[in-house]
Write an enzyme that holds these catalytic residues in place. Structure first.
Site, PDB file in Angstrom:
ATOM      1  N   TYR A 193       0.803  -1.230   0.000  1.00  0.00           N
ATOM      2  CA  TYR A 193       0.000   0.000   0.000  1.00  0.00           C
ATOM      3  C   TYR A 193       0.834   1.278   0.000  1.00  0.00           C
ATOM      4  O   TYR A 193       0.296   2.363  -0.202  1.00  0.00           O
ATOM      5  CB  TYR A 193      -0.997  -0.001   1.175  1.00  0.00           C
ATOM      6  CG  TYR A 193      -2.223  -0.823   0.862  1.00  0.00           C
ATOM      7  CD1 TYR A 193      -3.104  -0.430  -0.140  1.00  0.00           C
ATOM      8  CD2 TYR A 193      -2.483  -2.017   1.529  1.00  0.00           C
ATOM      9  CE1 TYR A 193      -4.220  -1.191  -0.459  1.00  0.00           C
ATOM     10  CE2 TYR A 193      -3.601  -2.787   1.220  1.00  0.00           C
ATOM     11  CZ  TYR A 193      -4.469  -2.362   0.222  1.00  0.00           C
ATOM     12  OH  TYR A 193      -5.570  -3.123  -0.104  1.00  0.00           O
ATOM     13  N   GLU A 216      -7.313 -27.626  12.761  1.00  0.00           N
ATOM     14  CA  GLU A 216      -7.311 -27.092  11.387  1.00  0.00           C
ATOM     15  C   GLU A 216      -8.251 -25.907  11.225  1.00  0.00           C
ATOM     16  O   GLU A 216      -7.870 -24.873  10.708  1.00  0.00           O
ATOM     17  CB  GLU A 216      -7.716 -28.195  10.396  1.00  0.00           C
ATOM     18  CG  GLU A 216      -7.789 -27.691   8.964  1.00  0.00           C
ATOM     19  CD  GLU A 216      -8.365 -28.710   7.983  1.00  0.00           C
ATOM     20  OE1 GLU A 216      -8.679 -28.290   6.863  1.00  0.00           O
ATOM     21  OE2 GLU A 216      -8.492 -29.896   8.315  1.00  0.00           O
ATOM     22  N   ASP A 266      -9.322 -32.387   9.243  1.00  0.00           N
ATOM     23  CA  ASP A 266     -10.341 -33.134   8.494  1.00  0.00           C
ATOM     24  C   ASP A 266      -9.673 -34.356   7.872  1.00  0.00           C
ATOM     25  O   ASP A 266      -8.478 -34.313   7.544  1.00  0.00           O
ATOM     26  CB  ASP A 266     -10.924 -32.271   7.364  1.00  0.00           C
ATOM     27  CG  ASP A 266     -11.843 -31.173   7.883  1.00  0.00           C
ATOM     28  OD1 ASP A 266     -12.313 -31.282   9.024  1.00  0.00           O
ATOM     29  OD2 ASP A 266     -12.082 -30.199   7.134  1.00  0.00           O
TER      30      ASP A 266
END
Length: 312
Positions: free
Chosen positions: A48, A140, A193
């Site tokens: 920026y 996770e 997962d």
């Protein structure tokens, strides 16, 4: 850092390389000023500072990685910080570089991982970084992390530290995991997962990522254990087939590429789990355990796994 790996060349006398070379010098001059004045900036701050010049955030990210790799020093030594997205909770308190004391003791809210992990004070008497945790649990997903917080998991079983990178972990989350392991030397377990993406994330914590391979030695913890959700758990717990998700082509490709990695060959138990996943062509999110009961994860699954050694 791998022997015989390809090197990138940026020339100042070639029209195609000139813009890249100029941007590299621009960022190097910004780094020089920050080091001189002992100030820090995030990669986003750098982008920026001149969006028209850089064009996109990824251009800045890639150049910073190249500079870090070329000089063979970590990004923090360049006084560049990553934006943090991870959370930490549990039996932990620490003092930041500016003297701010942070207490992560488990409530319903977690603490954001500090943006300058290197700045966490570690004095000889350990008054600045304190924990009585018996283990660390890397989760996770944010949703699972929040659920365990709501169930007061950090205090119920035995004191522990919970960390989530909310998906693929950012640099600061990985640095914090490593710093806590260096300081306390407690076991670290992962709760992911049962899918190729979850395995990939676990491998980033344990073995490192390709993009940051040159920093892997101080970003990874090789002793990390896979606690769950294991593909073999799905059969063991009689999880209904209708709550499992079929593989996509992308899942198959990702799993095949993970199976080919050299470190998987050294982990026969992991290899076996990945074979179960590949054969079933089904994946499962941690949330499937709610099909057994709403608090099955914190009340039954995790306590049993931790008590009877159900990790790999």
């Amino acid at each position: 850092m791998i022997p015989r790996c390809t090197t990138k060349q940026v020339r100042s006398d070639c029209p195609r390389s000139a813009p890249k070379f100029a941007l590299m010098l621009k960022i190097l001059s910004m780094i020089y000023k920050m080091v001189q004045s002992n100030t820090y900036a995030t990669k986003r701050d750098i982008y920026y500072s001149d969006t028209l010049l850089f064009g996109s955030q990824s251009v800045v990210d890639n150049i910073i990685n190249d500079i870090s790799c070329m000089l063979r020093i970590p990004r923090r030594s360049l006084h560049i910080l990553s934006t943090t997205k991870g959370f930490v909770a549990g039996n932990l308190s620490y003092t930041e570089e500016d003297g701010t004391k942070v207490n992560c003791t488990c409530g319903a809210t977690a603490v954001t991982v500090p943006s300058n992990v290197q700045g966490i004070k570690t004095s000889l008497n350990r008054k600045d970084l304190i924990s009585h945790a018996k283990f660390m649990l890397i989760v996770e997903k944010d949703a699972t992390f929040q659920r365990l917080l709501d169930d007061d998991f950090c205090n119920k079983l035995s004191p522990c530290i919970m960390i989530t990178g909310r998906g693929i972990p950012d640099l600061n989350t990985r640095l914090l995991v490593r710093k806590l392991w260096d300081t306390f030397q407690i076991p670290i377990f992962t709760l992911m997962d049962a899918d190729p993406h979850g395995v990939e994330i676990m491998c980033i914590y344990k073995y490192g990522s390709v993009s940051m391979s040159f920093e892997a030695h101080h970003l990874t913890v090789p002793s990390i254990k896979w606690l769950g959700l294991l593909p073999s758990d799905l059969e063991r717990l009689n999880i209904r087939k209708d709550v499992l998700i079929p593989f996509t082509k992308q899942d198959q490709n990702k799993l095949a590429s993970i199976q080919k990695r050299p470190y998987i060959a050294c982990q026969p138990m992991w290899k076996k789990e990945l074979e179960i996943m590949a054969a079933s062509k089904l994946k499962a999110e941690i949330q499937v355990l709610t099909s057994l009961s709403s608090d099955y994860l914190s009340r039954v699954y995790l306590p049993n796994k931790l008590q009877f050694g159900g990790w790999l």
